[in-house]
Design a protein around this motif. Structure first.
Motif, PDB file in Angstrom:
ATOM      1  N   LEU A 105      -2.934  -1.621  -2.025  1.00 45.78           N
ATOM      2  CA  LEU A 105      -3.681  -0.463  -0.908  1.00 45.78           C
ATOM      3  C   LEU A 105      -3.707  -1.784   0.308  1.00 45.78           C
ATOM      4  CD1 LEU A 105      -6.465   1.375  -2.684  1.00 45.78           C
ATOM      5  CD2 LEU A 105      -4.218   1.974  -1.860  1.00 45.78           C
TER       6      LEU A 105
ATOM      7  N   ASP B  62      -9.102   1.743   2.615  1.00 51.93           N
ATOM      8  CA  ASP B  62      -8.627   2.311   1.615  1.00 51.93           C
ATOM      9  C   ASP B  62      -7.184   2.829   1.789  1.00 51.93           C
ATOM     10  OD1 ASP B  62     -11.166   3.017   0.542  1.00 51.93           O
ATOM     11  OD2 ASP B  62     -11.351   4.567   2.106  1.00 51.93           O
ATOM     12  N   GLY B  63      -6.498   1.482   2.223  1.00 51.16           N
ATOM     13  CA  GLY B  63      -4.904   1.350   2.360  1.00 51.16           C
ATOM     14  C   GLY B  63      -4.387   2.017   3.348  1.00 51.16           C
ATOM     15  N   HIS B  64      -4.963   2.626   4.312  1.00 48.11           N
ATOM     16  CA  HIS B  64      -4.717   2.980   5.709  1.00 48.11           C
ATOM     17  C   HIS B  64      -4.838   2.033   6.683  1.00 48.11           C
ATOM     18  CE1 HIS B  64      -4.261   7.085   4.149  1.00 48.11           C
ATOM     19  NE2 HIS B  64      -5.267   6.949   3.457  1.00 48.11           N
TER      20      HIS B  64
ATOM     21  N   ASP C  83      -1.533  -0.697  -7.091  1.00 43.84           N
ATOM     22  CA  ASP C  83      -1.248  -0.194  -5.815  1.00 43.84           C
ATOM     23  C   ASP C  83      -2.241  -1.330  -4.946  1.00 43.84           C
ATOM     24  OD1 ASP C  83      -1.449   0.670  -3.204  1.00 43.84           O
ATOM     25  OD2 ASP C  83      -1.293   2.744  -4.016  1.00 43.84           O
TER      26      ASP C  83
ATOM     27  N   THR D 221       0.781  -1.209  -0.195  1.00 44.27           N
ATOM     28  CA  THR D 221      -0.024   0.089   0.167  1.00 44.27           C
ATOM     29  C   THR D 221       0.926   1.381  -0.204  1.00 44.27           C
ATOM     30  OG1 THR D 221      -1.630   1.314   1.315  1.00 44.27           O
ATOM     31  CG2 THR D 221      -0.271  -0.097   2.514  1.00 44.27           C
ATOM     32  N   SER D 222       0.604   1.944  -0.985  1.00 41.58           N
ATOM     33  CA  SER D 222       1.385   3.486  -0.889  1.00 41.58           C
ATOM     34  C   SER D 222       0.794   4.537   0.244  1.00 41.58           C
ATOM     35  CB  SER D 222       1.062   4.022  -2.373  1.00 41.58           C
ATOM     36  OG  SER D 222      -0.829   4.515  -2.281  1.00 41.58           O
ATOM     37  N   LYS D 223      -0.354   3.931   0.979  1.00 40.45           N
ATOM     38  CA  LYS D 223      -0.652   4.705   2.144  1.00 40.45           C
ATOM     39  C   LYS D 223       0.189   4.888   3.456  1.00 40.45           C
ATOM     40  CE  LYS D 223      -4.298   6.052  -0.578  1.00 40.45           C
ATOM     41  NZ  LYS D 223      -4.221   7.219  -1.134  1.00 40.45           N
ATOM     42  N   ALA D 224       1.087   3.730   3.182  1.00 50.00           N
ATOM     43  CA  ALA D 224       1.836   3.357   4.458  1.00 50.00           C
ATOM     44  C   ALA D 224       3.432   3.098   4.151  1.00 50.00           C
ATOM     45  CB  ALA D 224       1.389   1.870   5.312  1.00 50.00           C
TER      46      ALA D 224
END
Length: 283
Positions: free
Chosen positions: A117, A195-197, A115, A91-94
């Motif tokens: 996520l 949502d990836g978070h 991605d 995931t690009s969010k982390a």
């Protein structure tokens, strides 16, 4: 028809036997301990726990950088001339790892990036779904395969509970006050990918044997998971009795194919020993 090569990162915790069997290429992320850089996968997870016991510090983690991605994709092109690469990323969010893959991709015309996520079992669920699609239809057009994989990304559901708040506290992810309160009350947070978070959206109280069962039953009540495959994740230190009970619960809910995954160094650095998680794809 060009051969399609699937790739992912070590943070997927994809079991090595599955990676080898299905020819999935895995690029390592990194663990930093005593100012020394270790590739994820090269460092036994137990060493992370031993290091914490000695120092009361947890190692830091870093993403795969763009130069490493360039070397990774270049080697695949050398090993599999005229292939198409589909990279399913952490995931690009982390992590900045996916963005580094994007930077490296500018030099490759035969590369698709997705991605996911997700992380650990949630990421592996997507990778193995892609493996299944490719094995069922080996001549599928790469763009079509990418389209199908992207559509399944929101359906990958991961939930886990760390074995202890101690690693979260040491890593600055919970305050000392919250840690003391949680430790006294034996409270464990449920963490999910939204949502990836990484989001803590519920708390359980009790021993891990009780908490793991509550987690599974809540998970099955919340999500209609495809019965063809379930992923159960553990970190070193999880009691074998808990694993056995988890399998019993999974089979009670109609799952026959259950894949156990050990959390690797990247994930274990953040969650600590004795953790438990569950992942699958919604139908």
């Amino acid at each position: 028809m060009k051969k399609i090569i699937l790739t992912t990162e070590s943070g997927a915790d994809l079991p090595e036997d599955l990676a080898v069997k299905h020819d999935v290429q895995v690029v390592p992320m990194h663990i930093i301990m005593d100012e020394k850089d270790y590739e994820d996968g090269s460092l036994p997870v137990q060493e992370i726990y031993d290091y914490y016991d000695r120092t009361k510090k947890i190692p830091s983690t870093t993403s795969t950088n763009s130069h490493e991605y360039q070397e990774f994709f270049t080697k695949i092109n050398k090993d599999f001339p005229n292939c198409t690469i589909i990279h399913i990323g952490y995931t690009s969010k982390a992590s900045s790892s996916f963005q580094h893959a994007v930077l490296a991709s500018e030099e490759f015309e035969n590369l698709f990036l997705i991605d996911a996520l997700n992380v650990t079992g949630g990421l592996t669920a997507i990778v193995m779904y892609a493996v299944s699609l490719l094995e069922q239809e080996p001549t599928i057009e790469p763009a079509r395969l990418v389209e199908i994989i992207k559509a399944i990304v929101p359906k990958s559901k991961l939930a886990f509970v760390p074995g202890s708040l101690e690693f979260l506290r040491a890593g600055g992810r919970v305050s000392n006050v919250a840690y003391l309160g949680g430790a006294l009350l034996k409270i464990k947070p449920r963490i999910e990918l939204i949502d990836g978070h990484l989001v803590s959206n519920k708390k359980y109280r009790g021993k891990m044997s009780v908490v793991s069962e509550k987690l599974m039953r809540d998970y099955f009540n919340q999500y209609n998971i495809d019965r063809d495959q379930l992923y159960l994740i553990y970190s070193i230190g999880l009691d074998d009795g808990i694993k056995q009970r988890a399998e019993e619960i999974a089979r009670e809910h109609g799952f026959q194919k259950i894949q156990w995954m050990q959390a690797g160094a990247m994930i274990s650095t953040h969650s600590g020993p004795g953790g438990f998680g569950i992942a699958g794809l919604e139908v």
